[in-house]
Design a protein around this motif. Structure first.
Motif, short mmCIF file in Angstrom:
data_model
loop_
_atom_site.label_atom_id
_atom_site.label_comp_id
_atom_site.label_asym_id
_atom_site.label_seq_id
_atom_site.Cartn_x
_atom_site.Cartn_y
_atom_site.Cartn_z
N LEU A 72 2.75 -18.00 9.82
CA LEU A 72 2.25 -17.94 8.44
C LEU A 72 0.76 -18.24 8.42
CD1 LEU A 72 5.14 -19.88 6.63
CD2 LEU A 72 5.00 -17.44 7.19
N HIS A 73 -0.01 -17.28 7.91
CA HIS A 73 -1.46 -17.45 7.80
C HIS A 73 -1.77 -17.88 6.37
CE1 HIS A 73 -2.34 -14.96 11.55
NE2 HIS A 73 -1.05 -14.72 11.32
N MET A 74 -2.12 -19.15 6.17
CA MET A 74 -2.47 -19.62 4.83
C MET A 74 -3.36 -20.85 4.93
SD MET A 74 1.19 -21.14 3.51
CE MET A 74 2.36 -21.88 4.65
N VAL A 221 2.43 -20.76 -10.10
CA VAL A 221 1.70 -20.04 -9.06
C VAL A 221 2.38 -18.73 -8.69
CG1 VAL A 221 0.67 -22.12 -8.03
CG2 VAL A 221 2.89 -21.29 -7.20
N LEU A 222 1.58 -17.86 -8.09
CA LEU A 222 2.05 -16.61 -7.47
C LEU A 222 1.60 -16.63 -6.02
CD1 LEU A 222 1.87 -12.99 -8.84
CD2 LEU A 222 0.98 -13.49 -6.56
N TYR A 223 2.52 -16.39 -5.11
CA TYR A 223 2.18 -16.26 -3.69
C TYR A 223 2.30 -14.79 -3.31
CZ TYR A 223 2.95 -21.33 -3.33
OH TYR A 223 2.89 -22.70 -3.50
N ASP A 224 1.25 -14.27 -2.70
CA ASP A 224 1.30 -12.90 -2.22
C ASP A 224 1.47 -12.90 -0.70
OD1 ASP A 224 0.88 -9.94 -2.42
OD2 ASP A 224 -0.81 -10.45 -1.12
N TYR A 225 2.51 -12.19 -0.23
CA TYR A 225 2.76 -12.05 1.21
C TYR A 225 2.31 -10.66 1.65
CZ TYR A 225 6.33 -15.83 0.88
OH TYR A 225 7.01 -17.01 0.67
N THR A 226 1.46 -10.59 2.66
CA THR A 226 1.21 -9.34 3.36
C THR A 226 1.90 -9.47 4.71
OG1 THR A 226 -0.91 -8.96 2.24
CG2 THR A 226 -0.51 -7.76 4.29
N ILE A 227 3.00 -8.74 4.87
CA ILE A 227 3.87 -8.89 6.03
C ILE A 227 3.59 -7.81 7.07
CG2 ILE A 227 6.27 -8.95 6.82
CD1 ILE A 227 7.11 -9.66 3.98
N SER A 228 3.50 -8.23 8.33
CA SER A 228 3.44 -7.26 9.43
C SER A 228 4.13 -7.86 10.64
CB SER A 228 1.99 -6.88 9.76
OG SER A 228 1.99 -5.70 10.55
N TYR A 229 4.25 -7.07 11.69
CA TYR A 229 4.99 -7.49 12.88
C TYR A 229 4.19 -7.17 14.13
CZ TYR A 229 8.74 -7.65 9.46
OH TYR A 229 9.48 -7.93 8.34
N ASN A 230 4.19 -8.11 15.05
CA ASN A 230 3.50 -7.92 16.32
C ASN A 230 4.42 -7.14 17.25
OD1 ASN A 230 2.36 -8.18 18.90
ND2 ASN A 230 1.55 -10.21 18.47
N LYS A 231 4.25 -5.82 17.26
CA LYS A 231 5.15 -4.96 18.03
C LYS A 231 4.72 -4.82 19.50
CE LYS A 231 4.85 -1.76 14.74
NZ LYS A 231 5.06 -0.49 14.00
N ILE A 254 -0.66 -15.19 3.62
CA ILE A 254 -0.22 -15.68 2.31
C ILE A 254 -1.40 -16.16 1.49
CG2 ILE A 254 1.23 -17.39 1.13
CD1 ILE A 254 3.04 -17.42 3.58
N ARG A 255 -1.46 -15.64 0.26
CA ARG A 255 -2.51 -16.08 -0.68
C ARG A 255 -1.87 -16.67 -1.93
NH1 ARG A 255 -6.14 -10.96 -1.75
NH2 ARG A 255 -4.12 -9.91 -1.64
N GLN A 256 -2.49 -17.69 -2.47
CA GLN A 256 -1.98 -18.33 -3.68
C GLN A 256 -2.88 -18.02 -4.87
OE1 GLN A 256 -0.67 -22.56 -3.69
NE2 GLN A 256 -2.16 -22.87 -5.33
N PHE A 257 -2.26 -17.67 -5.99
CA PHE A 257 -2.97 -17.42 -7.25
C PHE A 257 -2.34 -18.28 -8.33
CE2 PHE A 257 -3.13 -13.60 -4.67
CZ PHE A 257 -4.47 -13.22 -4.72
N ASN A 258 -3.17 -18.87 -9.18
CA ASN A 258 -2.66 -19.64 -10.30
C ASN A 258 -2.25 -18.70 -11.42
OD1 ASN A 258 -3.12 -22.16 -9.05
ND2 ASN A 258 -5.27 -22.12 -9.69
N PHE A 259 -1.09 -18.94 -11.99
CA PHE A 259 -0.59 -18.07 -13.06
C PHE A 259 -1.53 -18.05 -14.25
CE2 PHE A 259 3.57 -16.51 -11.85
CZ PHE A 259 3.85 -15.57 -12.82
N GLU A 260 -2.15 -19.18 -14.53
CA GLU A 260 -3.02 -19.26 -15.71
C GLU A 260 -4.26 -18.39 -15.55
OE1 GLU A 260 -5.47 -23.30 -14.40
OE2 GLU A 260 -3.82 -23.45 -15.84
N ASP A 261 -4.58 -18.00 -14.30
CA ASP A 261 -5.75 -17.15 -14.06
C ASP A 261 -5.41 -15.66 -14.16
OD1 ASP A 261 -7.30 -19.40 -13.60
OD2 ASP A 261 -6.90 -19.39 -11.43
#
Length: 385
Positions: A72-74, A221-231, A254-261
């Motif tokens: 997890l990159h965050m 909050v909203l968490y955005d996942y950009t998923i990939s795989y090390n093939k 993974i990026r976090q965004f505040n809902f109020e924003d």
């Protein structure tokens, strides 16, 4: 790999899912029609563990069977409170195992039993997992927005009152990525004046707009996942490969965004989602090209966290497999002793179980995915904004 690719082992696992799932579903149904009508908070707390019991039967595959390495990159601030509050999760849907790895993040974060999602009505009729979703406040859509809007509002109001943190996961692309669907999506984008994407489909905004508006004030909050795989170091992200125990390496930015924003109006939320996917496209394209999410763009590189594997999915699945194996041995012996009719029933039962296993595998394959992303983009009445 060896015995992990055995058809008998796969059948035993499949039947264990059915046995454990049906047993839990019966308890859920009883509580749904009794306890929930009296004390909703207590029902939600008990159903957390029942839902967890069903979902760990599936998460076991990626958690212990093929032992996915999860990276997890965050940033440190996001990691500090990850899983401790209500959150909306947005994910890209490029591979057939994305749902499993999304659940795996929740399991290793300790929130799997409280993870919700959006599912189409046909999947909600699937034995065990579909029935569990129906008892657990998943958003079940008809892909008819007039009907779905009311369902989204009603379910989000319920989720906002949960006595513990929940995650609502959604794939804004609406379907899995394929070359055919991507071509149709980009044709739609060009005709609509929307910037094209290399690695994603154009996100479908109407349902997302309603979801954000319904959760505002309830989810922080909203968490955005950009998923990939090390093939290069791990196996291909295919369901059959994980069923055969091939180890995968999954990496998620993974990026976090505040809902109020987030914007309040329809157009603002729609454009925000489009911009989010343009940024996700940069992240995923960089990873596919270089093995790094940030090497080819200006997004910040984050620390990599490798959450520890927990024993619960192994214990739960192992217990049901032992019970199922005992029932199979006793049942087979009884049928063989009963004569020709018993043998015929045994053969037919085995064939039916094998067919069910093949259906489960087929449902996950990208080449068997629905035509939703193709037909809807070709439909002139489709509204993306």
């Amino acid at each position: 790999m060896g015995w992990k690719s055995s058809t008998f082992v796969h059948l035993l696992y499949f039947l264990s899912i059915l046995l454990g799932g049906f047993f839990i579903n019966i308890i859920q149904a009883l509580l749904f029609f009794t306890l929930k009508q009296i004390n909703k908070d207590l029902y939600h707390k008990i159903n957390y563990y029942l839902t967890y019991g069903v979902q760990t039967l599936l998460v076991f595959l990626v958690d212990w069977w093929c032992k996915v390495e999860l990276r997890l990159h965050m940033d440190d601030e996001t990691n500090k409170e990850f899983g401790r509050k209500h959150a909306l999760i947005t994910l890209n849907h490029t591979y057939e195992v994305d749902m499993f790895t999304g659940w795996l993040v929740a399991e290793r974060t300790g929130i799997l039993g409280a993870t919700k999602g959006v599912t189409k009505k046909s999947l909600a009729y699937l034995p065990t997992i579909g029935w569990t979703w129906r008892c657990s406040d998943y958003i079940v859509v008809n892909r008819n927005f007039d009907k779905d809007k009311e369902v989204i509002q009603k379910t989000c109001n319920i989720l906002g009152d949960y006595p513990f943190p929940t995650w609502m996961a959604v794939f804004p692309e609406g379907t899995r990525f394929t070359a055919t669907k991507h071509a149709a999506s980009m044709e739609f984008a060009q005709k609509s004046g929307i910037p094209t994407l290399k690695r994603h489909l154009i996100p479908r905004t109407r349902g997302f707009v309603q979801l954000v508006q319904s959760l505002k004030g309830k989810y922080p909050v909203l968490y955005d996942y950009t998923i990939s795989y090390n093939k290069k170091e791990g196996a291909e992200p295919r369901f059959y490969d994980i069923l055969c125990g091939k180890p995968m390496i999954c990496e998620i930015y993974i990026r976090q965004f505040n809902f109020e924003d987030l914007p309040d109006d329809d157009e603002g939320i729609s454009e925000w989602l489009q911009q989010l996917f343009r940024e996700k496209d940069e992240l995923l394209d960089s990873y596919i090209n270089t093995g790094s999410f940030t090497a080819e763009n200006t997004h910040p590189a984050h620390p990599v966290f490798v959450p520890e594997r927990r024993p619960y999915s192994l214990l739960n699945t192992g217990a049901w497999a032992i019970v199922m194996l005992y029932l199979l041995v006793v049942g087979a012996a009884t049928m063989i002793k009963s004569g020709v009719i018993g043998v015929v029933v045994l053969i037919l039962g085995t064939a039916l179980a094998f067919y069910g296993l093949q259906v489960m595998i087929s449902l996950t394959r990208v080449d068997k995915a629905s035509q939703y992303g193709i037909s809807s983009h070709k439909n002139s009445s489709h509204k993306n904004k």
